[in-house]
Design a protein around this motif. Sequence first.
Motif, PDB file in Angstrom:
ATOM      1  N   ARG A 291      -7.318  -5.458 -13.317  1.00 56.10           N
ATOM      2  CA  ARG A 291      -7.517  -3.880 -13.304  1.00 56.10           C
ATOM      3  C   ARG A 291      -7.683  -3.628 -11.723  1.00 56.10           C
ATOM      4  O   ARG A 291      -7.097  -2.509 -11.390  1.00 56.10           O
ATOM      5  CB  ARG A 291      -8.679  -3.333 -14.071  1.00 56.10           C
ATOM      6  CG  ARG A 291      -8.608  -3.511 -15.730  1.00 56.10           C
ATOM      7  CD  ARG A 291      -9.282  -2.365 -16.200  1.00 56.10           C
ATOM      8  NE  ARG A 291      -9.261  -1.112 -15.602  1.00 56.10           N
ATOM      9  CZ  ARG A 291     -10.021   0.013 -15.700  1.00 56.10           C
ATOM     10  NH1 ARG A 291     -11.322  -0.502 -16.611  1.00 56.10           N
ATOM     11  NH2 ARG A 291      -9.787   1.150 -15.314  1.00 56.10           N
ATOM     12  N   ARG A 294      -4.254  -3.871 -10.465  1.00 55.63           N
ATOM     13  CA  ARG A 294      -3.293  -2.783 -11.310  1.00 55.63           C
ATOM     14  C   ARG A 294      -3.313  -1.447 -10.842  1.00 55.63           C
ATOM     15  O   ARG A 294      -2.638  -0.673 -10.714  1.00 55.63           O
ATOM     16  CB  ARG A 294      -3.169  -2.868 -12.764  1.00 55.63           C
ATOM     17  CG  ARG A 294      -2.492  -4.106 -13.383  1.00 55.63           C
ATOM     18  CD  ARG A 294      -2.519  -4.006 -14.944  1.00 55.63           C
ATOM     19  NE  ARG A 294      -1.938  -4.895 -15.525  1.00 55.63           N
ATOM     20  CZ  ARG A 294      -0.674  -5.103 -15.613  1.00 55.63           C
ATOM     21  NH1 ARG A 294       0.191  -3.971 -15.370  1.00 55.63           N
ATOM     22  NH2 ARG A 294      -0.006  -6.029 -16.316  1.00 55.63           N
ATOM     23  N   GLU A 295      -4.725  -1.089 -10.428  1.00 54.83           N
ATOM     24  CA  GLU A 295      -5.041   0.390  -9.904  1.00 54.83           C
ATOM     25  C   GLU A 295      -4.832   0.598  -8.640  1.00 54.83           C
ATOM     26  O   GLU A 295      -5.352   1.444  -8.030  1.00 54.83           O
ATOM     27  CB  GLU A 295      -6.345   0.533 -10.385  1.00 54.83           C
ATOM     28  CG  GLU A 295      -6.271   0.762 -12.258  1.00 54.83           C
ATOM     29  CD  GLU A 295      -7.315   1.456 -12.905  1.00 54.83           C
ATOM     30  OE1 GLU A 295      -8.103   2.354 -12.059  1.00 54.83           O
ATOM     31  OE2 GLU A 295      -7.693   1.322 -14.014  1.00 54.83           O
ATOM     32  N   ARG A 564      -6.949   0.941  -0.371  1.00 57.08           N
ATOM     33  CA  ARG A 564      -5.772   0.804  -1.537  1.00 57.08           C
ATOM     34  C   ARG A 564      -4.600   0.617  -0.920  1.00 57.08           C
ATOM     35  O   ARG A 564      -4.356   0.922   0.241  1.00 57.08           O
ATOM     36  CB  ARG A 564      -6.000   2.140  -2.223  1.00 57.08           C
ATOM     37  CG  ARG A 564      -7.105   2.424  -3.176  1.00 57.08           C
ATOM     38  CD  ARG A 564      -7.118   3.751  -3.968  1.00 57.08           C
ATOM     39  NE  ARG A 564      -6.458   3.452  -5.282  1.00 57.08           N
ATOM     40  CZ  ARG A 564      -6.265   4.378  -6.463  1.00 57.08           C
ATOM     41  NH1 ARG A 564      -6.469   5.562  -5.880  1.00 57.08           N
ATOM     42  NH2 ARG A 564      -5.615   3.996  -7.275  1.00 57.08           N
ATOM     43  N   ALA A 568      -0.565   3.673  -3.747  1.00 51.28           N
ATOM     44  CA  ALA A 568      -1.590   4.097  -4.061  1.00 51.28           C
ATOM     45  C   ALA A 568      -2.074   5.282  -3.408  1.00 51.28           C
ATOM     46  O   ALA A 568      -2.321   6.575  -3.963  1.00 51.28           O
ATOM     47  CB  ALA A 568      -2.622   3.487  -4.870  1.00 51.28           C
ATOM     48  N   LYS A 744       0.857   2.375 -20.233  1.00 50.30           N
ATOM     49  CA  LYS A 744      -0.263   1.542 -20.087  1.00 50.30           C
ATOM     50  C   LYS A 744      -0.856   1.233 -21.493  1.00 50.30           C
ATOM     51  O   LYS A 744      -2.309   1.275 -21.621  1.00 50.30           O
ATOM     52  CB  LYS A 744      -1.083   2.285 -19.341  1.00 50.30           C
ATOM     53  CG  LYS A 744      -0.511   2.371 -17.628  1.00 50.30           C
ATOM     54  CD  LYS A 744      -1.638   2.973 -17.032  1.00 50.30           C
ATOM     55  CE  LYS A 744      -0.754   3.284 -15.366  1.00 50.30           C
ATOM     56  NZ  LYS A 744      -1.742   3.858 -14.564  1.00 50.30           N
ATOM     57  N   LEU A 847      -6.075   8.977 -18.933  1.00 51.17           N
ATOM     58  CA  LEU A 847      -4.937   8.515 -17.851  1.00 51.17           C
ATOM     59  C   LEU A 847      -3.932   9.652 -17.433  1.00 51.17           C
ATOM     60  O   LEU A 847      -3.481   9.449 -16.359  1.00 51.17           O
ATOM     61  CB  LEU A 847      -3.948   7.502 -18.479  1.00 51.17           C
ATOM     62  CG  LEU A 847      -4.693   6.104 -18.855  1.00 51.17           C
ATOM     63  CD1 LEU A 847      -3.750   5.085 -19.479  1.00 51.17           C
ATOM     64  CD2 LEU A 847      -5.589   5.559 -17.477  1.00 51.17           C
TER      65      LEU A 847
END
Length: 962
Positions: A291, A294-295, A564, A568, A744, A847
């Motif tokens: 995670r 992915r983020e 990040r 992003a 997702k 989300l």
Amino acid sequence: MVSVIPRLQRIVEEIDFDDLPGEWNSIDLKSFSRGKTLWGFQREALKNAIRVLYCYFKVDNADKRKFYARYGLSSDKDLEKALDIRLSNVKQDVRHILSLYYPIDDGRVRFHNFINRAAFWMATGSGKTLVIVKLVEVLKRLMDLGEIPKRDVLILTYRDDLINQLKKHVSEFNELAPVRGFRINLVELSRYEEIKRESLSQLFNEVTVFYYRSDLISDRGGEKLLDFRNYENGGKWYIILDEAHKGDKEESKRQLFYSIMSREGFLFNFSATFTDPRDIVTTAYNFNLERFIREGYGKHIYLIQQEARAFREKDDYSRDEKQKIVLKSLILLTYIKKVREKASKLAGNVYHEPLLLALVNTVNLGASKKEKPDLVMFFEEIERIGRGDVDPAVFEEAKHELLREFSESPRMVYEEVPLVVDRDLLGGITLKDVLRYVYNSEGFGKVEAILIPGRGQEVVFKLKTSNVPFALVKIGDALRWIRENLRGYEVVESYTDESVFENLDEREEISILMGSRAFYEGWDSNRPNVLLFINIGVGADARKFVVQSIGRGVRIEPLKGRKRRLDALHRSGEDGGLFEKIGGFIQPLETLFVFGTSRKALSEVMETLKAERGFWETLRLLKNRVLEDKPLLIPLFKPSRRTLFEEKTTERLVLPKTTFEALREYLTKTDERVLIARHGLSPSLVARMRETLTNPERYYRIVNEGKTVPISIVVKQLASHLSTTVEEFGGFKPLEDEIVHFEKIGVSLGSEKELEELRRKIGKVLESYGSGTSVEEGFRELRIKALPNHYYVPVIVSEDERADYIRHIVKTGSEVEFLNDLEEYLKDKPMEGAFDWWAFSKIEEHLDRVYIPYYEPNAGRMRKFKPNFVFWFARGEDYIIAFVDSKGTAHTAFEHKANWFRRFFGDSEEPRVFGYNGLKVRVLLYLYNRRGDRVSDEYRDHWITSAGELFERVKNIISSHG
């Protein structure tokens, strides 16, 4: 058998944080120190901690059986038994300890006795320690308010350097003590009795937090060992564990001590790696390595694949093949350094200087004195290349094998992101480039070692043809290692005693860092881009090591303070235009390339990363191609310069009468300078607060009943209320990436076979939809179907809200009811001729970014209202956006949502008309509820009792205004 998944997270995330009482949801979760604020995911971890405490202490009144029942474990007897502690599986001394503190039932201690716990699965590099320190503040605030029992707080971690890291973060946290009104005082647990006798914490407005090494908590005393029985305090502890499951074979026994000490309090367990099913089941927040990446908070991970022919039966590699592996890593490092050079020319000082991190299994000669240590073998290859002992054919073969692997558009670990490589740049790299970019030299030469006075763990290396070092070894005893393994090398002493390792980010000339397994934790750097695991073994310890060390390599910081990945940052508008300049070619800088130099190592890395997925796979559904050319508009909102205080229609702060009277007296009689200093207020805000007292009917809604809270909390609530910035309508835009939940879909199933079956059925529905036929597939309690006018296909619906193995689908009862109603209505095709086209989409609360802002008085803040569905209707120049929410009326504060909606768009009988590219756009809001007769007349125009009523209302509005 139900999968072992983070069940507690599902339980607590059903609680809307903003719907918690003000004492629980108004705690500051953002500020940390003068220079640090918490990231969004760190705040989410704290929110889940608060949800857990609320559920356990307030809803279930600390009743362990009630809290345990929420897990639904009784439906899986095998798992339930596995979580219990069977006395026959533990030693006699452990049996005795268990019997003293817990009831024995059928030869077992039932897991419900240990259920007052929550695990936080947070990746290495995610800032667990900051969350831990901030959790102390949460506990203090809730204890002060009387919301949770008063207990002592104990933090346990398993190494001295991690304790030092904790002290450093607490020191930073205390920088804001004057604003917070308290500071944390860390005290070693061995001083517990002394501190409890003195009771100084209240006098100095401190919260005393005890700490100790987790591996020194025992059932016997010693020089540093503490017998837990002398400190168990009737089980009245809040214990926070930081990686405290690490250690020796006694570790599981110590876990029992921690549970005993917190049996009348609560246990929080933080780690980057959980393998025990008890930890996994009680995970309240999962932000593991997958995670984290992915983020966008970490580098991509790419695992270099080795061809089978490179291996030998007894010896993994011949010498040339070993050198080829090292050459691959150096060629790749050179390539990434060139990418950074290119980015810096275009954008200045961005990113980090790339680094190769080599982690070895063995450092020194073993007892047999025959096999060379891994570190020596790797160093010898580095030395050979540095002096030019390289077969040109081997160099070219290494480069071409890399090119061949990258040419197949391989995917990153955890992600469907393809690896993109500049083949010309990589293919053009020469041995001279490696020498220049890695060895900091224009000519080949012998390696010399440089010792650093007083730094016995560090040795620096450079070529004699260069004045600049290129490599650093960081091991337990570097002097011994040189003495035993580097005979014949020239050794000199540095003129400075400054640690190179501690200043690695500034020492950009260091291209290679070599170390043992001993130092994979406790240091931070953005620099690693290439990671070699050299003969790392197999087993549980190796798995933990792999995940932890990879976590050390994934940190990313394109711009100072922006941690990040650039894409992003670009999506959130924080890149300062950098993405437009260099976004197209910097992927290698944002990737950690992982090598394994033995068959076992590579296999271990692959299996570990697969296991670290956290038991969840991601399924991606597809956008509906039929709607690709349709203008699906959504409203935009932007921050206003106005505050609630300045609004013509002022939102009122809800306060009990006794609390309001206490506030009036406090604000009236307390000197302005004291208010400013004590509460961190500005003079203008103090004036604004006092102004509200002149017209309380306008600014307050005073109620007769309510809990008395400390005046400091009330002042904070009022300050926040008056300073709240509202949002204003900013026009419309076409839908782009504001609805993403369908990409997702999280799935956790018991086997790969089941997952493949689900994938196959989704594919079958997609295939039938593409061919113009309609098919519905079933999987467990799921229905998988293509709804022709829906934004994405297929739609997955669960008839059981408790289907916790799948996320981000339609499974809330009211949403399922609405979809069923809609399908039934559309069977007779009543829409033919009514519109040019229409479409709709599910909106996911967590989300998606389609919302309507509103103020929630009970929470005292602006919130985002995300209805369950959005519809689009078009006929001629008439265009309607209709939001439909299917929640019940009791807990959704629909009146507040409707009032703010009307501010922006008018009511649903007479909506405002907006122009957009020749269209007349209206926005409607409806609440779907079959009990519509229970709604007050003021809001009846927003209510529908059937899906058909929605369409009839829309048709009437278009007809009457067309």
